[in-house]
Design a protein around this motif. Sequence first.
Motif, PDB file in Angstrom:
ATOM      1  N   HIS A 196       9.636 -40.870 -82.315  1.00  0.00           N
ATOM      2  CA  HIS A 196       9.593 -42.333 -82.355  1.00  0.00           C
ATOM      3  C   HIS A 196       8.580 -42.778 -83.402  1.00  0.00           C
ATOM      4  O   HIS A 196       7.536 -42.160 -83.572  1.00  0.00           O
ATOM      5  CB  HIS A 196       9.206 -42.866 -80.973  1.00  0.00           C
ATOM      6  N   GLU A 197       8.894 -43.837 -84.108  1.00  0.00           N
ATOM      7  CA  GLU A 197       8.027 -44.321 -85.191  1.00  0.00           C
ATOM      8  C   GLU A 197       6.706 -44.886 -84.682  1.00  0.00           C
ATOM      9  O   GLU A 197       5.674 -44.742 -85.342  1.00  0.00           O
ATOM     10  CB  GLU A 197       8.768 -45.396 -85.995  1.00  0.00           C
ATOM     11  N   ALA A 198       6.711 -45.511 -83.513  1.00  0.00           N
ATOM     12  CA  ALA A 198       5.503 -46.197 -83.052  1.00  0.00           C
ATOM     13  C   ALA A 198       4.913 -45.629 -81.764  1.00  0.00           C
ATOM     14  O   ALA A 198       3.702 -45.701 -81.569  1.00  0.00           O
ATOM     15  CB  ALA A 198       5.804 -47.682 -82.847  1.00  0.00           C
ATOM     16  N   ASP A 199       5.751 -45.079 -80.881  1.00  0.00           N
ATOM     17  CA  ASP A 199       5.266 -44.601 -79.591  1.00  0.00           C
ATOM     18  C   ASP A 199       5.252 -43.084 -79.523  1.00  0.00           C
ATOM     19  O   ASP A 199       5.892 -42.402 -80.317  1.00  0.00           O
ATOM     20  CB  ASP A 199       6.134 -45.169 -78.457  1.00  0.00           C
ATOM     21  N   ASP A 200       4.551 -42.572 -78.519  1.00  0.00           N
ATOM     22  CA  ASP A 200       4.365 -41.137 -78.341  1.00  0.00           C
ATOM     23  C   ASP A 200       5.531 -40.548 -77.548  1.00  0.00           C
ATOM     24  O   ASP A 200       5.354 -40.056 -76.428  1.00  0.00           O
ATOM     25  CB  ASP A 200       3.026 -40.893 -77.630  1.00  0.00           C
ATOM     26  N   ARG A 220      11.072 -31.113 -78.847  1.00  0.00           N
ATOM     27  CA  ARG A 220      10.274 -31.001 -77.615  1.00  0.00           C
ATOM     28  C   ARG A 220       8.797 -30.906 -77.964  1.00  0.00           C
ATOM     29  O   ARG A 220       7.952 -31.517 -77.310  1.00  0.00           O
ATOM     30  CB  ARG A 220      10.716 -29.797 -76.788  1.00  0.00           C
ATOM     31  N   HIS A 221       8.488 -30.192 -79.030  1.00  0.00           N
ATOM     32  CA  HIS A 221       7.098 -30.079 -79.488  1.00  0.00           C
ATOM     33  C   HIS A 221       6.561 -31.444 -79.934  1.00  0.00           C
ATOM     34  O   HIS A 221       5.488 -31.865 -79.503  1.00  0.00           O
ATOM     35  CB  HIS A 221       7.006 -29.066 -80.630  1.00  0.00           C
ATOM     36  N   LEU A 222       7.313 -32.138 -80.775  1.00  0.00           N
ATOM     37  CA  LEU A 222       6.861 -33.435 -81.288  1.00  0.00           C
ATOM     38  C   LEU A 222       6.730 -34.485 -80.182  1.00  0.00           C
ATOM     39  O   LEU A 222       5.846 -35.329 -80.232  1.00  0.00           O
ATOM     40  CB  LEU A 222       7.812 -33.941 -82.374  1.00  0.00           C
ATOM     41  N   GLY A 223       7.605 -34.419 -79.181  1.00  0.00           N
ATOM     42  CA  GLY A 223       7.572 -35.385 -78.088  1.00  0.00           C
ATOM     43  C   GLY A 223       6.729 -34.941 -76.905  1.00  0.00           C
ATOM     44  O   GLY A 223       6.638 -35.662 -75.911  1.00  0.00           O
ATOM     45  N   LYS A 224       6.158 -33.727 -77.024  1.00  0.00           N
ATOM     46  CA  LYS A 224       5.335 -33.177 -75.938  1.00  0.00           C
ATOM     47  C   LYS A 224       6.124 -33.125 -74.631  1.00  0.00           C
ATOM     48  O   LYS A 224       5.600 -33.412 -73.553  1.00  0.00           O
ATOM     49  CB  LYS A 224       4.046 -33.975 -75.780  1.00  0.00           C
ATOM     50  N   ILE A 225       7.399 -32.749 -74.730  1.00  0.00           N
ATOM     51  CA  ILE A 225       8.279 -32.674 -73.570  1.00  0.00           C
ATOM     52  C   ILE A 225       8.114 -31.317 -72.908  1.00  0.00           C
ATOM     53  O   ILE A 225       8.247 -30.279 -73.553  1.00  0.00           O
ATOM     54  CB  ILE A 225       9.759 -32.881 -73.979  1.00  0.00           C
ATOM     55  N   GLY A 226       7.834 -31.341 -71.614  1.00  0.00           N
ATOM     56  CA  GLY A 226       7.668 -30.119 -70.832  1.00  0.00           C
ATOM     57  C   GLY A 226       8.811 -29.949 -69.855  1.00  0.00           C
ATOM     58  O   GLY A 226       9.979 -30.029 -70.220  1.00  0.00           O
ATOM     59  N   ALA A 227       8.473 -29.774 -68.581  1.00  0.00           N
ATOM     60  CA  ALA A 227       9.460 -29.501 -67.541  1.00  0.00           C
ATOM     61  C   ALA A 227      10.208 -30.752 -67.082  1.00  0.00           C
ATOM     62  O   ALA A 227      11.240 -30.645 -66.430  1.00  0.00           O
ATOM     63  CB  ALA A 227       8.780 -28.834 -66.346  1.00  0.00           C
ATOM     64  N   LEU A 228       9.677 -31.926 -67.410  1.00  0.00           N
ATOM     65  CA  LEU A 228      10.335 -33.179 -67.051  1.00  0.00           C
ATOM     66  C   LEU A 228      10.447 -34.077 -68.270  1.00  0.00           C
ATOM     67  O   LEU A 228       9.576 -34.047 -69.143  1.00  0.00           O
ATOM     68  CB  LEU A 228       9.541 -33.924 -65.971  1.00  0.00           C
ATOM     69  N   TRP A 255      10.656 -39.473 -73.007  1.00  0.00           N
ATOM     70  CA  TRP A 255       9.210 -39.450 -72.822  1.00  0.00           C
ATOM     71  C   TRP A 255       8.758 -38.256 -71.992  1.00  0.00           C
ATOM     72  O   TRP A 255       9.448 -37.866 -71.045  1.00  0.00           O
ATOM     73  CB  TRP A 255       8.764 -40.698 -72.072  1.00  0.00           C
ATOM     74  N   ASN A 256       7.589 -37.756 -72.293  1.00  0.00           N
ATOM     75  CA  ASN A 256       6.854 -36.924 -71.357  1.00  0.00           C
ATOM     76  C   ASN A 256       6.385 -37.920 -70.299  1.00  0.00           C
ATOM     77  O   ASN A 256       5.693 -38.889 -70.632  1.00  0.00           O
ATOM     78  CB  ASN A 256       5.668 -36.269 -72.067  1.00  0.00           C
ATOM     79  N   PRO A 257       6.763 -37.741 -69.027  1.00  0.00           N
ATOM     80  CA  PRO A 257       6.407 -38.733 -68.012  1.00  0.00           C
ATOM     81  C   PRO A 257       4.898 -38.986 -67.906  1.00  0.00           C
ATOM     82  O   PRO A 257       4.478 -40.117 -67.635  1.00  0.00           O
ATOM     83  CB  PRO A 257       6.957 -38.140 -66.710  1.00  0.00           C
ATOM     84  N   ASP A 258       4.085 -37.958 -68.107  1.00  0.00           N
ATOM     85  CA  ASP A 258       2.628 -38.141 -68.041  1.00  0.00           C
ATOM     86  C   ASP A 258       2.143 -39.100 -69.123  1.00  0.00           C
ATOM     87  O   ASP A 258       1.244 -39.904 -68.890  1.00  0.00           O
ATOM     88  CB  ASP A 258       1.898 -36.795 -68.161  1.00  0.00           C
ATOM     89  N   LEU A 259       2.734 -39.029 -70.307  1.00  0.00           N
ATOM     90  CA  LEU A 259       2.368 -39.949 -71.386  1.00  0.00           C
ATOM     91  C   LEU A 259       2.882 -41.358 -71.096  1.00  0.00           C
ATOM     92  O   LEU A 259       2.215 -42.345 -71.411  1.00  0.00           O
ATOM     93  CB  LEU A 259       2.901 -39.454 -72.730  1.00  0.00           C
TER      94      LEU A 259
END
Length: 162
Positions: free
Chosen positions: A42-46, A108-116, A129-133
């Motif tokens: 995403h251009e603006a969000d994590d 997944r690396h760029l979005g910090k996506i893990g198990a959810l 989104w990574n839900p924690d973020l």
Amino acid sequence: MTSSFFHGSAICEVDRDGTVSIPDFLADALTGEEGELLVARHEADDCLVGYGRDHLNHLRTRAEARRIADEARGEDARNHYRRMRRTFGAVEKLPRAGATMRIPPAMRHLGKIGALALFVGAGDSFEIWNPDLAIENADEQFRDLAAFRVKAMRGDHLGSVF
């Protein structure tokens, strides 16, 4: 692919290889469409942003308008080329197979996506989104939605919602 309208949200488990069930709201938007889905940072969000190939024309038009506005303000042309690389170079296919899709490793690396992964409709695109973020986001309503989805996924007692 015709222009889809993505609305709704869902949280999904992500397998080690990035395979995830396609959320119902996303499947509904894609009904009858065989076109390719793309995913980028995403251009603006994590988070990540997903869209159909037809959305690239919108991104190209928007990028050109920004280039012209930047030039009128005398900004460095390198900003345009950086934006173009992010918009069109750091994009990957989001392969679909039946009721699943696979989020590529780099994304997944760029979005910090893990198990959810929290999927959120954003009109002509959707976010992953990574839900924690998401729970740390500045938007209070979005934070509350993310927290609700995480609690529901984990089976926490939600109490009455009315």
